[in-house]
Design an enzyme around this catalytic site. Structure first.
Site, PDB file in Angstrom:
ATOM      1  N   LYS A   1       0.832  -1.206   0.000  1.00 34.09           N
ATOM      2  CA  LYS A   1       0.000   0.000   0.000  1.00 34.09           C
ATOM      3  C   LYS A   1       0.875   1.267   0.000  1.00 34.09           C
ATOM      4  O   LYS A   1       2.058   1.208   0.299  1.00 34.09           O
ATOM      5  CB  LYS A   1      -0.938  -0.014   1.209  1.00 34.09           C
ATOM      6  CG  LYS A   1      -1.861  -1.237   1.235  1.00 34.09           C
ATOM      7  CD  LYS A   1      -2.748  -1.302   0.000  1.00 34.09           C
ATOM      8  CE  LYS A   1      -3.727  -2.460   0.015  1.00 34.09           C
ATOM      9  NZ  LYS A   1      -3.133  -3.789  -0.303  1.00 34.09           N
TER      10      LYS A   1
HETATM   11  C1  LIG Z   1      -9.199  -3.679  -2.102  1.00 33.40           C
HETATM   12  C2  LIG Z   1      -8.635  -4.409  -0.932  1.00 33.40           C
HETATM   13  N1  LIG Z   1      -9.461  -4.852   0.026  1.00 33.40           N
HETATM   14  C3  LIG Z   1      -8.993  -5.471   1.124  1.00 33.40           C
HETATM   15  C4  LIG Z   1      -7.653  -5.698   1.304  1.00 33.40           C
HETATM   16  C5  LIG Z   1      -7.213  -6.436   2.502  1.00 33.40           C
HETATM   17  O1  LIG Z   1      -6.205  -5.798   3.238  1.00 33.40           O
HETATM   18  P1  LIG Z   1      -5.115  -6.655   3.999  1.00 33.40           P
HETATM   19  O2  LIG Z   1      -4.252  -7.324   3.003  1.00 33.40           O
HETATM   20  O3  LIG Z   1      -4.382  -5.629   4.825  1.00 33.40           O
HETATM   21  O4  LIG Z   1      -5.827  -7.628   4.873  1.00 33.40           O
HETATM   22  C6  LIG Z   1      -6.743  -5.252   0.335  1.00 33.40           C
HETATM   23  C7  LIG Z   1      -5.298  -5.402   0.478  1.00 33.40           C
HETATM   24  O5  LIG Z   1      -4.601  -6.211   0.040  1.00 33.40           O
HETATM   25  C8  LIG Z   1      -7.250  -4.608  -0.829  1.00 33.40           C
HETATM   26  O6  LIG Z   1      -6.428  -4.191  -1.784  1.00 33.40           O
END
Ligand SMILES: Cc1ncc(COP(=O)(O)O)c(C=O)c1O
Length: 371
Positions: free
Chosen positions: A182
Site C-alpha cells: 500500500k
Molecule cells: C481492495 C482491498 N481490500 C482489502 C484488502 C485487505 O487488506 P489486507 O491485506 O491488509 O488484509 C486489500 C489489500 O490487500 C485490498 O487491496
C-alpha cells in the site's frame, strides 16, 4: 539493468531506527505506538475515532460486525477487488451480491446498486480500486434511500479524497489497509474509521477476544472477538510512513502523470482515468487488448526486467464463489477487465526514467504480441 518490481515499500532510516527502539523498549505488541498511530490516523480523518488492526481484512470484517451484518443479510459489492472484500461477507455469515463495474473507473457501477437491493440487503461495500474513490455523494444518497450501512473498502485509498475531503473524514465505516504494497505501510496492518456515534468499546472487544477489562483485575467476555490487534513494531513503521504521506502521494501522482505522457496510445490498451484530483495513485493499471494473452505479456516483461501485477481476476469466477452459484457471463465488464488488467510498476522510489523504460518495453512487447 536492475529488476523493476511493480511495487516496493519506501522505509526510511529514521523509521528503521524507531523500530529498533521499540524492539529494545521491552514492549513490542500493542501499546503506546499503536495508540499514537490511531491518534495520528484520526487527525487525518477529521478527528473521527480510528482503531488499528493487524490487517485491512480484519478492519473490514469488524466493520461489517459493527454494522450489524450477519446471517440472512445481503451485502452488495464489486467483483473486481482483492478477494478479502467478499470473503469477509462470507466470514460474518452474510451473502455477497455482486454487481458489475463501470469499465472506465473499474469501480462498482453505482447505477447497478439500486436494482440489486432486496429486503435482505443490509450494507454496501464499495472498493476504491487503485485509490480512485467512487462518487461518495451518489453512493451515500443510495445508501440513505434504502437505509443501508456502508463499509468503504478504502484499503487502497489512504491519501485519496472526494470533493476536497480526505477518504475517511466522512461517511459511515471506512477501512484502510497498510499491507506492504500500500502507499503507506506498517508491513501488515489496517484501520477502521468509525462514525462519531459508534460503539468504540465494542470495536475494541471484537478486536481482541471479546475481552473487556475493568478495575484493577476485572475481566469479562460478552461477545466472540478475534485476535486482530496491531503490534507496536508495525505501528512504529506506520507512524514513520505517515510523516511522509504527502511526499509519497505527490511522487506517485507525478509518476502517474509521466505514464500518461509516455504510454503509447496506439497499442490498443485502455488507460485509467486521468484523475489528479481524487486518486492517491495506488496503482497505474492498463487493460490490455483482448487479443493479447496477459500471461505472455507478463512473462515477456519479466524477461525484460519489469514486474507486472494482476489486480484482480473477477472474484465471482473463483471456485468458492462458483460453488455459491456465480458463473461466467454475469458481469461482462468485470470478466473482461479481470482477464486483461495489468498493473505497471509504480512506487515512490521510481524515477521518470523507470516509467519511460516500462513504456518503451511495453510498446515493444505489445507490438510483438499483436496479431
Ligand atoms: C481492495 C482491498 N481490500 C482489502 C484488502 C485487505 O487488506 P489486507 O491485506 O491488509 O488484509 C486489500 C489489500 O490487500 C485490498 O487491496
Amino acid at each position: 539493468m536492475a529488476f523493476l518490481p511493480f511495487t516496493r515499500p519506501s522505509i526510511d532510516e529514521e523509521t528503521i531506527a524507531g523500530v529498533a527502539e521499540v524492539l529494545r523498549s521491552g514492549w513490542i505488541t500493542s501499546g503506546p505506538m499503536a495508540q499514537q498511530f490511531e491518534a495520528r490516523l484520526s487527525a487525518c480523518c477529521a478527528g473521527r475515532p480510528v482503531r488499528v488492526f493487524n490487517s485491512g481484512t480484519a478492519a473490514l470484517e469488524i466493520g461489517l460486525r459493527l454494522a450489524g451484518v450477519g446471517p440472512g443479510d445481503e451485502v452488495i459489492t464489486t467483483p473486481i477487488s482483492w478477494v478479502a472484500t467478499s470473503n469477509v461477507i462470507l466470514e460474518v455469515g452474510a451473502k455477497p451480491v455482486f454487481v458489475d463495474i463501470d469499465p472506465v473507473t473499474r469501480n462498482i457501477d453505482l447505477d447497478l446498486i439500486e436494482p440489486a437491493v432486496t429486503k435482505a440487503t443490509r450494507a454496501l461495500i464499495p472498493v476504491y480500486l487503485a485509490g480512485l474513490p467512487c462518487d461518495l455523494d451518489r453512493l451515500y444518497a443510495i445508501a440513505s434511500r434504502h437505509t443501508l450501512r456502508v463499509v468503504e473498502d478504502a484499503a487502497q485509498a489512504f491519501g485519496s479524497s472526494w470533493a476536497g475531503t480526505p477518504i475517511g473524514a466522512r461517511g459511515d465505516l471506512v477501512a484502510f489497509s497498510f499491507q506492504a504494497n500500500k502507499n503507506i505501510t506498517s508491513a501488515e496492518g489496517g484501520a477502521i474509521v468509525l462514525p462519531p456515534d459508534a460503539d468504540v468499546a465494542l470495536c475494541e472487544r471484537l478486536r481482541l477476544q471479546g475481552v473487556a477489562r475493568f478495575g484493577e483485575d476485572g475481566m469479562d467476555v460478552d461477545v466472540v472477538g478475534g485476535k486482530f490487534n496491531l503490534t507496536d513494531l508495525a505501528a512504529r513503521i506506520g507512524l514513520g510512513q505517515l510523516d511522509r504521506l504527502d511526499e509519497i502521494t505527490a511522487k506517485r501522482r507525478q509518476l502517474a502523470r509521466h505514464y500518461f505522457a509516455c504510454f503509447d496510445r496506439d497499442l490498443g490498451c485502455q488507460l485509467p482515468p486521468a484523475d489528479f484530483e481524487h486518486s492517491n495513485w495506488h496503482m497505474f493499471q492498463v487493460v490490455l487488448p483482448e487479443s493479447v494473452r496477459r500471461a505472455e505479456f507478463m512473462a515477456r516483461m519479466r524477461a525484460a526486467g519489469i514486474g507486472i501485477g494482476v489486480h484482480y481476476p473477477a472474484i465471482h469466477l473463483f471456485s468458492l464463489y462458483r460453488k455459491l452459484g456465480f458463473h461466467e457471463g454475469q458481469f461482462p465488464h468485470a470478466e473482461r477487465i479481470g482477464r486483461s488488467i495489468a498493473t505497471l510498476p509504480l512506487f515512490a522510489a521510481m524515477t521518470p526514467a523507470d516509467v519511460e523504460r516500462v513504456c518503451s518495453e511495453a510498446a515493444r512487447i505489445l507490438r510483438e504480441l499483436k496479431p
